[in-house]
Enzyme design. Structure first.
Site, mmCIF file in Angstrom:
data_model
loop_
_atom_site.group_PDB
_atom_site.id
_atom_site.type_symbol
_atom_site.label_atom_id
_atom_site.label_comp_id
_atom_site.label_asym_id
_atom_site.label_seq_id
_atom_site.Cartn_x
_atom_site.Cartn_y
_atom_site.Cartn_z
ATOM 1 N N GLY A 1 8.961 -13.867 69.163
ATOM 2 C CA GLY A 1 9.231 -12.978 68.048
ATOM 3 C C GLY A 1 8.118 -13.009 67.029
ATOM 4 O O GLY A 1 7.149 -13.763 67.152
ATOM 5 N N GLY B 1 6.457 -14.259 64.349
ATOM 6 C CA GLY B 1 6.488 -15.513 63.605
ATOM 7 C C GLY B 1 5.713 -15.479 62.308
ATOM 8 O O GLY B 1 5.874 -16.358 61.456
ATOM 9 N N LYS C 1 0.696 -8.605 58.908
ATOM 10 C CA LYS C 1 0.452 -9.852 59.654
ATOM 11 C C LYS C 1 -0.028 -10.920 58.678
ATOM 12 O O LYS C 1 -0.976 -10.698 57.932
ATOM 13 C CB LYS C 1 -0.626 -9.645 60.723
ATOM 14 C CG LYS C 1 -0.180 -8.844 61.934
ATOM 15 C CD LYS C 1 -1.229 -8.865 63.031
ATOM 16 C CE LYS C 1 -1.397 -10.249 63.630
ATOM 17 N NZ LYS C 1 -2.383 -10.262 64.731
ATOM 18 N N ASP D 1 3.431 -21.796 59.711
ATOM 19 C CA ASP D 1 3.541 -21.477 58.284
ATOM 20 C C ASP D 1 3.684 -19.986 58.020
ATOM 21 O O ASP D 1 3.894 -19.562 56.885
ATOM 22 C CB ASP D 1 2.364 -22.046 57.499
ATOM 23 C CG ASP D 1 1.010 -21.476 57.918
ATOM 24 O OD1 ASP D 1 0.975 -20.511 58.711
ATOM 25 O OD2 ASP D 1 -0.025 -22.016 57.463
ATOM 26 N N GLY D 2 3.541 -19.170 59.078
ATOM 27 C CA GLY D 2 3.716 -17.739 58.912
ATOM 28 C C GLY D 2 2.564 -17.037 58.225
ATOM 29 O O GLY D 2 2.644 -15.835 57.939
ATOM 30 N N ARG E 1 -1.433 -3.766 60.018
ATOM 31 C CA ARG E 1 -1.754 -3.228 61.347
ATOM 32 C C ARG E 1 -0.914 -1.983 61.628
ATOM 33 O O ARG E 1 0.263 -1.917 61.267
ATOM 34 C CB ARG E 1 -1.486 -4.288 62.414
ATOM 35 C CG ARG E 1 -1.767 -3.820 63.832
ATOM 36 C CD ARG E 1 -1.848 -4.978 64.801
ATOM 37 N NE ARG E 1 -0.566 -5.587 65.085
ATOM 38 C CZ ARG E 1 -0.408 -6.683 65.830
ATOM 39 N NH1 ARG E 1 -1.485 -7.299 66.329
ATOM 40 N NH2 ARG E 1 0.776 -7.194 66.061
ATOM 41 N N ASP F 1 3.981 -10.992 76.067
ATOM 42 C CA ASP F 1 4.324 -10.598 74.702
ATOM 43 C C ASP F 1 3.153 -9.921 73.997
ATOM 44 O O ASP F 1 3.313 -9.420 72.874
ATOM 45 C CB ASP F 1 4.821 -11.801 73.890
ATOM 46 C CG ASP F 1 3.818 -12.941 73.861
ATOM 47 O OD1 ASP F 1 3.550 -13.508 74.925
ATOM 48 O OD2 ASP F 1 3.289 -13.250 72.770
ATOM 49 N N ASP G 1 -3.436 -7.467 69.556
ATOM 50 C CA ASP G 1 -3.706 -8.883 69.321
ATOM 51 C C ASP G 1 -5.142 -9.248 69.690
ATOM 52 O O ASP G 1 -5.476 -9.457 70.860
ATOM 53 C CB ASP G 1 -2.732 -9.782 70.074
ATOM 54 C CG ASP G 1 -2.767 -11.207 69.522
ATOM 55 O OD1 ASP G 1 -3.768 -11.576 68.879
ATOM 56 O OD2 ASP G 1 -1.790 -11.951 69.726
#
Length: 472
Positions: free
Chosen positions: A86, A88, A109, A121-122, A172, A244, A254
């Site tokens: 997912g 993150g 992002k 930590d995201g 993005r 993913d 990505d």
């Protein structure tokens, strides 16, 4: 609020188990450092003051009409299946319909932790944010389906990796963020209702002409075959072709450890986490077939007859290598100025690549030099090149506009790894000029630019970047 984004959200209308609704974690001192004005116009975005845009694109302010959420999905990562991954460190703000009638996601992002952060930590730091901004925009100008970059914001906060680093957030834009792993998530849970809802949504969004899951699979396979062939024709190595990171739309997504080859070598790997070369340059065609097999497996529960579905899906997946090869040959044929297909073209292409490999020729510069008719100096075995060149010239005899075709398909400039690293180092030190220069030159990659000759040069021995790194 002066900034206006014409949101028209559809993913947020799916059942709650598809995502977690939440807002971004605020940052202390957001500052806008890059904004894609042309893309904003295409998306119908009315811009505001820099401070206002910085607040929105850092996640500190939620614009009218947004429906922030973190998407859930699963995925095979380097061959191992994770039943729940997912977003993150990302949030889907919402969707817009652009000037061409295309539905586009707008995603932050580096916007903070979500339930899918898995102890992370995201956050994101400046280097990967600028890397993705630059590489995705370059890829777009190179004519390859890709996500786009709308904005980059410094957060004024420190992100800790091996060392303290400046934090940043990327905005993005994507045709969607629906992945093979999204289908795998519901299939792994035997959630057929969820799988059906996802199929209906994906079909409506990307492949409305598909009448069945089998037709959807065939269309995704065709899109991925075209995409990977385009990557190969540019010497591009994605680096993390996990399921993913494989979109149903057929876009490149990505750009963590992604890189373009300098010296041509078919087994080139840059990603620091690809220890066994799973995603090496010449294995990307094999991996995408494997990924499509995983999508096919996830779609089986939607078919009324399991045995018939397996037979049909197996046939589609087994036919994919030939599709990729046909797309690859077509892409390289254009790079050699050949507009029509003839027997022997694949051998002509592969013999050139073999000469390049043997002589450690620069991938991009060799094809650009062929476009200008002065490629002999790119080769160490010039007699072997001369023999190949004679074959090529004989093949070109029936072509009327070979050079124009070659100049339009062989870029003069790519985001070379050492220049990207130099740009990141400068930006961390507060100097954005190298980023802005690279972005400007790469916005017109097929035109020779006299003031950018240095950006076309391969790295010297002490400048070689042997590894690239994921941004998490």
């Amino acid at each position: 609020m002066t900034l206006q984004i014409p949101f028209d959200n559809s993913y947020a209308a799916l059942p709650p188990r598809f995502y977690t609704r939440q807002v971004a974690q605020p940052v202390s001192q957001p500052r806008l450092i890059a904004f894609n004005e042309a893309l904003a116009r295409d998306l119908g975005i009315a811009t505001g003051a820099p401070e206002e845009m910085a607040a929105v694109f850092a996640g500190n302010a939620v614009p009218d009409g947004a429906a922030p959420l973190a998407q859930v999905y699963a995925g095979h990562q380097f061959g191992g299946f994770s039943p729940q991954l997912g977003d993150g460190r990302a949030l889907l703000l919402g969707e817009v319909v652009d000037g061409q009638g295309r539905r586009r996601d707008i995603q932050l992002k580096g916007s903070g932790q979500t339930p899918y952060s898995r102890m992370g930590d995201g956050r994101a730091w400046l280097g990967p944010v600028l890397r993705e901004y630059l590489l995705s925009e370059a890829m777009h100008k190179l004519g390859v389906p890709t996500t786009r970059a709308l904005a980059a914001v410094l957060t004024g906060e420190t992100v800790y990796r091996e060392t303290p680093l400046p934090g940043a957030v990327l905005t993005r834009v994507a045709a969607s963020h629906i992945r093979v792993g999204t289908f795998q998530y519901f299939a792994a849970r035997r959630d057929v209702d969820g799988l059906q809802a996802l199929y209906v949504h994906t079909r409506a969004r990307h492949y409305p002409q598909a009448q069945t899951p089998a037709e959807l699979l065939e269309m995704v396979i065709a899109a991925q075959a075209r995409l990977v062939a385009k990557w190969l024709s540019l010497g591009f190595i994605h680096g993390v072709m996990n399921t993913d990171n494989t979109t149903l739309s057929g876009e490149t997504i990505d750009y963590g450890p992604a890189a373009y080859m300098d010296i041509y070598h078919p087994v080139t790997v840059y990603s620091s986490i690809d220890a066994h070369g799973r995603y090496a340059y010449d294995n990307q065609a094999n991996v995408i077939v494997w990924n499509m097999a995983q999508l096919a497996t996830a779609l089986v529960p939607l078919m009324p007859d399991t045995d018939s579905a397996i037979a049909k899906f197996t046939h589609a997946v087994h036919a994919m290598p030939a599709q990729i090869e046909a797309e690859r040959v077509a892409a390289f044929r254009a790079k050699l100025g050949l507009s029509d297909a003839k027997d022997g073209d694949a051998a002509l292409i592969d013999d050139l690549l073999a000469l390049m490999h043997a002589g450690q020729a620069d991938f991009t510069n060799t094809f650009r030099a062929l476009s200008h008719g002065n490629a002999r100096d790119q080769f160490t075995d010039r007699e072997a090149y001369d023999a190949w060149h004679a074959r090529w010239q004989a093949r070109l005899a029936s072509e009327d506009a070979a050079q124009a075709l070659m100049l339009a398909t062989n870029p003069a400039y790519i985001p070379r790894n050492h220049r990207v690293e130099e740009m990141i180092k400068a930006a961390v030190g507060g100097d954005m000029a190298p980023f802005e220069r690279l972005l400007r030159v790469l916005s017109d990659p097929f035109t020779d630019q006299p003031d950018a000759a240095d950006l076309a040069q391969p790295p010297l021995s002490h400048e070689v970047v042997a590894q690239t790194f994921c941004g998490t």
